[in-house]
Design a protein around this motif. Structure first.
Motif, PDB file in Angstrom:
ATOM      1  N   LEU A  97      10.541   7.434   5.259  1.00 54.87           N
ATOM      2  CA  LEU A  97      10.621   6.092   5.833  1.00 54.87           C
ATOM      3  C   LEU A  97      10.513   6.199   7.345  1.00 54.87           C
ATOM      4  O   LEU A  97      11.284   6.927   7.979  1.00 54.87           O
ATOM      5  N   CYS A  98       9.542   5.507   7.914  1.00 52.87           N
ATOM      6  CA  CYS A  98       9.354   5.490   9.361  1.00 52.87           C
ATOM      7  C   CYS A  98       9.500   4.061   9.887  1.00 52.87           C
ATOM      8  O   CYS A  98       9.015   3.110   9.268  1.00 52.87           O
ATOM      9  N   VAL A  99      10.152   3.944  11.036  1.00 52.73           N
ATOM     10  CA  VAL A  99      10.340   2.645  11.686  1.00 52.73           C
ATOM     11  C   VAL A  99       9.989   2.793  13.159  1.00 52.73           C
ATOM     12  O   VAL A  99      10.041   3.896  13.715  1.00 52.73           O
ATOM     13  N   PRO A 100       9.621   1.685  13.812  1.00 56.28           N
ATOM     14  CA  PRO A 100       9.409   1.753  15.265  1.00 56.28           C
ATOM     15  C   PRO A 100      10.709   2.134  15.966  1.00 56.28           C
ATOM     16  O   PRO A 100      11.797   1.744  15.528  1.00 56.28           O
ATOM     17  N   GLN A 111       5.677  -1.634   4.784  1.00 57.12           N
ATOM     18  CA  GLN A 111       4.506  -1.218   4.016  1.00 57.12           C
ATOM     19  C   GLN A 111       4.901  -0.021   3.146  1.00 57.12           C
ATOM     20  O   GLN A 111       5.604   0.880   3.601  1.00 57.12           O
ATOM     21  N   ILE A 112       4.459  -0.027   1.895  1.00 57.26           N
ATOM     22  CA  ILE A 112       4.690   1.091   0.979  1.00 57.26           C
ATOM     23  C   ILE A 112       3.334   1.661   0.582  1.00 57.26           C
ATOM     24  O   ILE A 112       2.481   0.940   0.061  1.00 57.26           O
ATOM     25  N   THR A 113       3.121   2.944   0.833  1.00 59.90           N
ATOM     26  CA  THR A 113       1.825   3.574   0.566  1.00 59.90           C
ATOM     27  C   THR A 113       1.892   4.433  -0.686  1.00 59.90           C
ATOM     28  O   THR A 113       2.867   5.158  -0.906  1.00 59.90           O
ATOM     29  N   THR A 114       0.836   4.348  -1.502  1.00 57.76           N
ATOM     30  CA  THR A 114       0.736   5.131  -2.737  1.00 57.76           C
ATOM     31  C   THR A 114      -0.547   5.951  -2.705  1.00 57.76           C
ATOM     32  O   THR A 114      -1.646   5.387  -2.704  1.00 57.76           O
ATOM     33  N   PRO A 115      -0.463   7.284  -2.668  1.00 55.28           N
ATOM     34  CA  PRO A 115      -1.664   8.122  -2.598  1.00 55.28           C
ATOM     35  C   PRO A 115      -2.371   8.226  -3.945  1.00 55.28           C
ATOM     36  O   PRO A 115      -1.817   7.919  -4.990  1.00 55.28           O
ATOM     37  N   GLY A 116      -3.605   8.698  -3.899  1.00 56.20           N
ATOM     38  CA  GLY A 116      -4.404   8.870  -5.102  1.00 56.20           C
ATOM     39  C   GLY A 116      -4.222  10.238  -5.724  1.00 56.20           C
ATOM     40  O   GLY A 116      -3.431  11.069  -5.269  1.00 56.20           O
ATOM     41  N   LEU A 117      -4.968  10.490  -6.796  1.00 51.88           N
ATOM     42  CA  LEU A 117      -4.900  11.778  -7.483  1.00 51.88           C
ATOM     43  C   LEU A 117      -5.254  12.916  -6.530  1.00 51.88           C
ATOM     44  O   LEU A 117      -6.210  12.838  -5.758  1.00 51.88           O
ATOM     45  N   LEU A 147       6.995   3.041   4.353  1.00 52.95           N
ATOM     46  CA  LEU A 147       7.544   4.009   3.395  1.00 52.95           C
ATOM     47  C   LEU A 147       6.386   4.708   2.702  1.00 52.95           C
ATOM     48  O   LEU A 147       5.573   4.070   2.032  1.00 52.95           O
ATOM     49  N   SER A 148       6.299   6.018   2.868  1.00 54.22           N
ATOM     50  CA  SER A 148       5.285   6.821   2.194  1.00 54.22           C
ATOM     51  C   SER A 148       5.989   7.700   1.161  1.00 54.22           C
ATOM     52  O   SER A 148       7.020   8.301   1.474  1.00 54.22           O
ATOM     53  N   TYR A 149       5.444   7.772  -0.047  1.00 51.80           N
ATOM     54  CA  TYR A 149       6.116   8.583  -1.059  1.00 51.80           C
ATOM     55  C   TYR A 149       5.123   9.467  -1.797  1.00 51.80           C
ATOM     56  O   TYR A 149       3.919   9.224  -1.814  1.00 51.80           O
ATOM     57  N   ASP A 150       5.660  10.523  -2.382  1.00 49.62           N
ATOM     58  CA  ASP A 150       4.874  11.418  -3.238  1.00 49.62           C
ATOM     59  C   ASP A 150       4.957  10.907  -4.668  1.00 49.62           C
ATOM     60  O   ASP A 150       6.062  10.729  -5.203  1.00 49.62           O
ATOM     61  N   ARG A 151       3.808  10.697  -5.284  1.00 46.34           N
ATOM     62  CA  ARG A 151       3.837  10.285  -6.686  1.00 46.34           C
ATOM     63  C   ARG A 151       4.506  11.374  -7.542  1.00 46.34           C
ATOM     64  O   ARG A 151       4.566  12.537  -7.146  1.00 46.34           O
ATOM     65  N   LEU A 152       4.958  10.978  -8.711  1.00 38.14           N
ATOM     66  CA  LEU A 152       5.599  11.914  -9.623  1.00 38.14           C
ATOM     67  C   LEU A 152       4.679  13.119  -9.865  1.00 38.14           C
ATOM     68  O   LEU A 152       3.490  12.968 -10.117  1.00 38.14           O
ATOM     69  N   GLY A 153       5.253  14.318  -9.782  1.00 38.48           N
ATOM     70  CA  GLY A 153       4.472  15.529 -10.007  1.00 38.48           C
ATOM     71  C   GLY A 153       3.782  16.069  -8.777  1.00 38.48           C
ATOM     72  O   GLY A 153       3.022  17.039  -8.877  1.00 38.48           O
ATOM     73  N   THR A 154       4.040  15.477  -7.603  1.00 36.10           N
ATOM     74  CA  THR A 154       3.395  15.951  -6.372  1.00 36.10           C
ATOM     75  C   THR A 154       4.429  16.109  -5.269  1.00 36.10           C
ATOM     76  O   THR A 154       5.509  15.512  -5.308  1.00 36.10           O
ATOM     77  N   ILE A 181      14.174  -1.165  -4.953  1.00 34.85           N
ATOM     78  CA  ILE A 181      15.194  -0.533  -4.112  1.00 34.85           C
ATOM     79  C   ILE A 181      14.983  -0.916  -2.660  1.00 34.85           C
ATOM     80  O   ILE A 181      15.939  -1.244  -1.931  1.00 34.85           O
ATOM     81  N   ALA A 182      13.725  -0.888  -2.209  1.00 29.62           N
ATOM     82  CA  ALA A 182      13.422  -1.264  -0.831  1.00 29.62           C
ATOM     83  C   ALA A 182      13.774  -2.731  -0.573  1.00 29.62           C
ATOM     84  O   ALA A 182      14.377  -3.075   0.449  1.00 29.62           O
TER      85      ALA A 182
END
Length: 406
Positions: A97-100, A111-117, A147-154, A181-182
């Motif tokens: 989680l990053c904030v100014p 903003q919540i970011t979800t990466p690809g495969l 908020l940037s997160y690692d998908r399950l398994g990464t 939760i957020a």
């Protein structure tokens, strides 16, 4: 693709003040960001399925699996279902989680970011010339929290059974759970780490005023399906590497186009935690073929992609047939589809002139006409955030949000 970068140990809370690029508008009071590492338990109730498919315990097995599921005589995955798998578990998800560093007018918008495969959260926070390439820095410089997160398994997230646990229905519910939760303001307190011992913990302990989802590729796909089941969780979205179009694109399950290796065999040290059913794209040449366009290719970014790549779970592929894109009629927020002009994965290498407004409206009939749009990033491949013109794309994305009060 996800990252194996130096981070604090699991469960630890880590505060960093990181210099970002210079502010680009008056909303930002400082050119620094404050970031905290979180380890968030997310309860999940979902229905997965067990599939009849080869085990992957070596790189030879990975190729055997590829041939088995893509040859002309193979059954599709829905025909390979041998039983239902009811999931009622709590999975640990690594996030940042990053904030100014100083209060801004947009700091309450998360903003919540979800990466690809094949990627983890480092895809959105590139460490090669972050002033130019880090989306996290670009969002912070506009005053947002992210908020940037690692998908399950990464990455720093849990690595459960790659066949029966790591499937699309579970990943949808993980994203929905993180968002809930957020939205409740409990990101910090829910993390498996001390929440009140840090001088700046109050900076992170906030109740978002609005939430926006940013996805890439498979992450956008998960986002889209989440809106079918949970249309009221977010206020806006940008889906990169996902594009409603009127051509019949290459079957995304045809992994004969990829070169996969068994993760632990590919790099026994880096991928030591990964067991059966996890494979990884094998080298920079494969990454270039799938994600890059030469006109906007910086060799340093290709090397970076190789250094942060993450394994993929067999279950993510096997669950695609049973979870196609579906309409989200009750979602009414703004939505942008953002894709590289020469995206090899989405559009067979040329996305010009193929956007299907009819398909987009079929998926999102409740979105206002002016709030459902698309953008082609010129001379760019599938990994738009790893292209030399990434920052120009970020301006387009962030202006789209700003114009709509997000």
């Amino acid at each position: 693709m996800g990252g194996i970068l130096p981070l604090v140990s699991l469960g630890a809370l880590f505060l960093a003040s990181t210099t970002a690029s210079a502010p680009t508008d008056s909303a930002t009071a400082s050119a620094t960001k404050l970031c905290v590492q979180l380890q968030i338990p997310v309860p999940v109730v979902a229905t997965n399925y067990h599939y009849d498919q080869p085990q992957v315990d070596s790189s030879i097995d990975a190729m055997d699996w590829t041939v088995n599921v893509t040859t002309w005589s193979s059954s599709n995955f829905t025909a390979r279902i041998t039983g239902r798998v009811d999931i009622n578990k709590t999975f640990e998800i690594g996030a940042q989680l990053c904030v100014p560093s100083q209060k801004t007018s947009k700091a309450g918008i998360l903003q919540i970011t979800t990466p690809g495969l094949g990627f983890g959260r480092e895809y959105f926070d590139v460490e090669v010339d972050p002033r130019q390439y880090s989306y996290v820095d670009a969002a912070i410089n506009k005053g947002y929290s992210i908020l940037s997160y690692d998908r399950l398994g990464t990455g720093r997230s849990e690595k459960p059974d790659a066949y029966d646990d790591v499937q699309i229905p579970v990943e949808i519910e993980i994203l929905a759970g993180l968002t809930k939760i957020a939205r409740s303001g409990n990101l910090l307190s829910s993390s498996k780490a001390p929440s009140a011992t840090n001088n700046a913990s109050a900076e992170f302990d906030f109740l978002p005023t609005k939430i926006v989802h940013i996805g890439h590729s498979f992450g956008s796909y998960i986002n889209s399906l989440m809106l079918t089941n949970h249309p009221d969780l977010i206020d806006g979205a940008i889906f990169t590497g996902l594009y409603p179009n009127n051509i019949e694109a290459t079957d995304p399950l045809n992994v004969l186009n990829y070169n996969h290796a068994f993760a632990k065999e590919s790099d026994p040290v880096r991928f030591a935690e990964y067991g059966s059913g996890y494979f990884v794209l094998d080298n920079e040449e494969t990454l270039q073929k799938l994600f890059f366009q030469k006109a906007t290719l910086d060799p340093a970014l290709l090397t970076y992609a190789e250094s942060i790549k993450q394994p993929e779970a067999v279950g993510e592929y096997s669950s695609e047939d049973g979870n196609p894109l579906a309409p989200a009629p009750d979602y009414k927020g703004p939505l942008m589809f953002f894709v590289g002009e020469f995206d090899n994965f989405v559009c067979n290498g040329n996305c010009s002139g193929i956007y299907s407004e009819a398909f987009a409206r079929q998926l999102y009939p409740g979105v206002a006409i002016d709030d459902l749009t698309y953008y082609l990033q010129p001379n760019t491949g599938h990994a738009s955030m790893l292209s030399t013109n990434a920052s120009a794309g970020y301006e387009v994305m962030l202006e789209f949000l700003d114009f709509r009060g997000l």
